[in-house]
Design an enzyme around this catalytic site. Structure first.
Site, PDB file in Angstrom:
ATOM      1  N   GLU A 250       0.808  -1.218   0.000  1.00 51.02           N
ATOM      2  CA  GLU A 250       0.000   0.000   0.000  1.00 51.02           C
ATOM      3  C   GLU A 250       0.844   1.271   0.000  1.00 51.02           C
ATOM      4  O   GLU A 250       0.496   2.251  -0.666  1.00 51.02           O
ATOM      5  CB  GLU A 250      -0.951  -0.017   1.198  1.00 51.02           C
ATOM      6  CG  GLU A 250      -2.091  -1.016   1.086  1.00 51.02           C
ATOM      7  CD  GLU A 250      -1.691  -2.464   1.326  1.00 51.02           C
ATOM      8  OE1 GLU A 250      -2.483  -3.381   1.007  1.00 51.02           O
ATOM      9  OE2 GLU A 250      -0.560  -2.684   1.842  1.00 51.02           O
TER      10      GLU A 250
ATOM     11  N   HIS B 132     -12.223  -6.747   7.429  1.00 48.63           N
ATOM     12  CA  HIS B 132     -12.873  -6.282   6.210  1.00 48.63           C
ATOM     13  C   HIS B 132     -14.074  -5.401   6.552  1.00 48.63           C
ATOM     14  O   HIS B 132     -15.038  -5.336   5.785  1.00 48.63           O
ATOM     15  CB  HIS B 132     -13.309  -7.460   5.328  1.00 48.63           C
ATOM     16  CG  HIS B 132     -12.176  -8.211   4.736  1.00 48.63           C
ATOM     17  ND1 HIS B 132     -11.473  -9.173   5.432  1.00 48.63           N
ATOM     18  CD2 HIS B 132     -11.583  -8.127   3.512  1.00 48.63           C
ATOM     19  CE1 HIS B 132     -10.517  -9.658   4.657  1.00 48.63           C
ATOM     20  NE2 HIS B 132     -10.564  -9.044   3.498  1.00 48.63           N
TER      21      HIS B 132
END
Length: 702
Positions: free
Chosen positions: A434, A503
């Site tokens: 990321e 999530h």
């Protein structure tokens, strides 16, 4: 017998006598500025000092090889001599030291030795160690993308990017991420590791396995690796010339490992005598380039002792003038604190971005996924410099398979078909890293591209947080407007999907807390299309939050509104009008608030529901107008109730609307825990319709 003048004498290592003598002058000037700053710090006339002492030879050699204004520079704080060689002046450096408004590095906003000068392509240096690596790779990647796309404006055919670092910074993970991409794409980046043996007090063998970073990276493909005595100007010039030539010829990146010394402490906040014995410091003094090089000049016939004295006198006179100028310079006024937090030229909250009242609908109603995709297709057609990349966003990385497969286009299909329409030079996959995505995007944006990058899940954005908080959001402000990195970070977030801990995260407040960063969160397909178009066209970095639960809901569908449909930031939407209480919310809880309000209406309670849509900025005016009418406020949000985004909105309402309130401001939010996987756990943790109804009922009865 005829005698030669010094200028006619044989060059040394490709450098003429004039260049050699000039190099000494720059090295001496750099050291003298360090010494002057130390003196000024002791007199409380400046407030911080960190020196480039011991690094002068390799820095000046690098400046002799590279081209200011053509090549690009991502530096660190010990590069004073390099900046002088590239064209910064002693006056400019001392203006930085005193925090003057006219400081070209930052306008008094950063500590001294945080270099940055637009005309020289020296990109604003920041304090976090190692954040420059990925940005330099992005800047190098820009030359690759420009060539593939036939873009010439702002690019030279053989430019290189210099990225400097101390050996301690190479322990950061972003160093390795950057090397991975630079080597994989054969980017024209030259890494210069200025190894002075210590990261503050930690010696190199503790930071680096085996004590040599050049040995550790020697197996990277396409990487040209060289070691050099960085205290030797001639050797440094030779090695830097080879490394830069390798990168200019587009053979790949290069890494120069230069052994230098640090004759002064890490900074004036450090005392090296506490951890370095006298004999080690004395050994360094024997090879100090500022004392050893002038002896070499005299021994080689390039200068006389009288020449050196004249240079020293000239340097001292120049430095005194620079000091007097800097000490007399005014500091920035308090009225400037908000200048260049955001773009001064393009205001995404303005009417220019408001075409919401005139949509040009066509086709059938469709999902948020489809309208996000349609917006990106429109914008990529409009602007060739828009790039889309991230994990799995391409249809296929191996383009020879493109005709054989349907294509991935992101794990949620939001970017499906973009690569097939616009090609792999503009839509491509990144490594699973990321920070790599965001850091490269910053470098690309600095060079004029408009990256629209995807972080696959909000839950995994944290490796990129340093780049987002300390680099992206601060770039314009810390450089006093000289540099900016307008880009869009799309990221999926949120629960209500049985996604469990990793999530379902929704920590918007960690990004709304970053001045300089716009944060947007649409709840409907139509809003997603209009807000994303505004995000792409504005000149500020934007965090664009996309709730996974909302991607394919039927209740938030809309028809395609046309290629010029925009919603300005900071404009909330009244989803349902009411008179008894105001519910302020955003994202997936908008529909829950709407459902709760409909059920409350059956009980005779009229609740107004406001969808913020934009979290930073937020529509304070519309919220306050509603609360002053209903006299009650509930702030509904999906994040944990404590320390969340909604707490700030609640506090503002309590402060600014107190006289109109008939009850305390209430918050309805998730529990102060994590989201569980089992349906019964998730339902208990996240705010539900019944929770909202109960809160409104209690508020009305208060």
């Amino acid at each position: 017998m005829a005698t030669q003048t010094r200028a006619e004498r044989k060059s040394a290592g490709g450098l003429t006598t004039d260049q050699l003598v000039g190099a000494y002058r720059t090295m001496l000037l750099s050291r003298r500025i360090d010494d002057k700053e130390i003196q000024l710090k002791s007199q409380n006339k400046i407030f911080f000092q960190i020196s480039g002492a011991g690094h002068e030879a390799i820095c000046v050699a690098s400046g002799l090889v590279l081209r200011p204004g053509t090549d690009w520079f991502f530096l660190y704080y010990r590069d004073r001599a390099l900046c002088l060689q590239l064209g910064e002046t002693p006056t400019e450096m001392l203006l930085s030291a005193v925090g003057a408004a006219s400081d070209p590095n930052s306008g008094g906003r950063q500590m001294p030795s945080h270099w940055g000068k637009k005309e020289l392509n020296i990109v604003s240096v920041s304090s976090p160690t190692g954040t420059q690596f990925l940005q330099s790779v992005g800047a190098g990647e820009a030359t690759l993308r420009a060539k593939l796309l036939g873009i010439n404006e702002g690019f030279q055919k053989d430019e290189v990017v210099l990225c400097t670092t101390g050996e301690g910074q190479t322990s950061e993970g972003e160093f390795w991420e950057s090397l991975n991409t630079a080597c994989n794409l054969k980017l024209p980046v030259v890494y210069l590791v200025e190894d002075n043996g210590y990261a503050i007090s930690v010696p190199v063998e503790v930071n680096t396995a085996g004590g040599s970073i050049s040995k550790l990276v020697s197996s990277f493909p396409n990487l040209f690796v060289q070691q050099v005595d960085g205290c030797d100007l001639i050797a440094s010039y030779d090695v830097m010339r080879k490394a830069v030539d390798y990168a200019r010829k587009r053979k790949g990146p290069a890494l120069v490992h230069a052994k230098v010394i640090r004759p002064y402490s890490h900074s004036l906040s450090d005392d090296e005598k506490l951890y370095r014995p006298p004999e080690e410091r004395q050994a360094d003094a024997q090879v100090d380039p500022v004392t050893a090089f002038p002896k070499w000049l005299v021994a080689g016939g390039h200068a006389t002792e009288a020449d050196l004295r004249r240079i020293q006198e000239d340097v001292d006179a120049e430095l005194q003038t620079a000091t007097d100028t800097a000490l007399a310079a005014p500091q920035p006024g308090p009225e400037t604190v908000y200048v260049n937090v955001y773009s001064p030229d393009v205001d995404p909250t303005s009417e220019r971005f408001d075409t919401e009242d005139d949509p040009q609908f066509s086709g059938n109603e469709t999902t948020m996924v489809e309208l996000l995709n349609a917006c990106m297709k429109d914008e990529m057609r409009r602007d060739q410099r828009i790039l889309v990349f991230g994990e799995d966003v391409a249809d296929v990385s191996r383009e020879e398979y493109a005709s054989k497969v349907k294509g991935k286009g992101g794990v949620f299909k939001v970017t499906w078909g973009l690569q097939k329409e616009y090609g792999g030079a503009r839509v491509y996959n990144s490594p699973l890293a990321e920070a790599n995505i965001v850091g490269r995007a910053i470098g690309l944006a600095l060079r004029g591209f408009k990256p629209v990058v995807e972080i696959q899940f909000f839950d995994y954005i944290w490796p990129a947080y340093m780049q987002l908080r300390d680099e992206l959001s601060t770039m314009r402000w810390r450089s006093n407007g000289a540099f900016s990195a307008p880009l869009v970070v799309r990221v999926t977030y949120g629960g209500y999907i049985r996604g469990a801990i990793y999530h379902s995260q929704t920590g918007a407040s960690l990004f709304t807390h970053c001045p300089g960063l716009r944060v947007v969160c649409p709840a409907t397909a139509l809003d997603a299309n209009g807000l994303l178009r505004t995000a792409i066209r504005c000149e500020d970095p934007v965090m664009f939050l996309e709730h996974k639960h909302l991607y394919r809901q039927t209740y938030n569908k809309a028809a395609y509104p046309g290629p010029n449909f925009m919603i300005p930031f900071g404009k909330a939407k009244v989803v349902r009008e009411g008179t008894d209480a105001t519910i302020v919310t955003y994202g997936a809880t908008v529909q829950r608030a709407f459902a709760a309000a409909n059920q409350l209406a059956d009980e005779g309670i009229s609740a107004e529901v406001i969808d913020l849509r934009s979290l930073s900025p937020w529509d304070q005016e519309r919220v306050y107008e509603s609360v002053r009418r209903t006299n009650r406020a509930i702030v509904l949000y999906e994040d944990s109730i404590s320390w969340g985004y909604g707490a700030e909105i609640a506090a503002r309402i309590a402060d600014d609307c107190f006289a109109w309130l008939d009850a305390p401001v209430r918050r309805v939010a998730a529990a102060d825990t994590y989201v569980g996987y089992a349906p019964q756990l998730e339902d208990a943790i996240l705010p539900q319709v019944d929770d909202i109804k109960r809160a409104v009922e209690e508020l009305v009865r208060f």
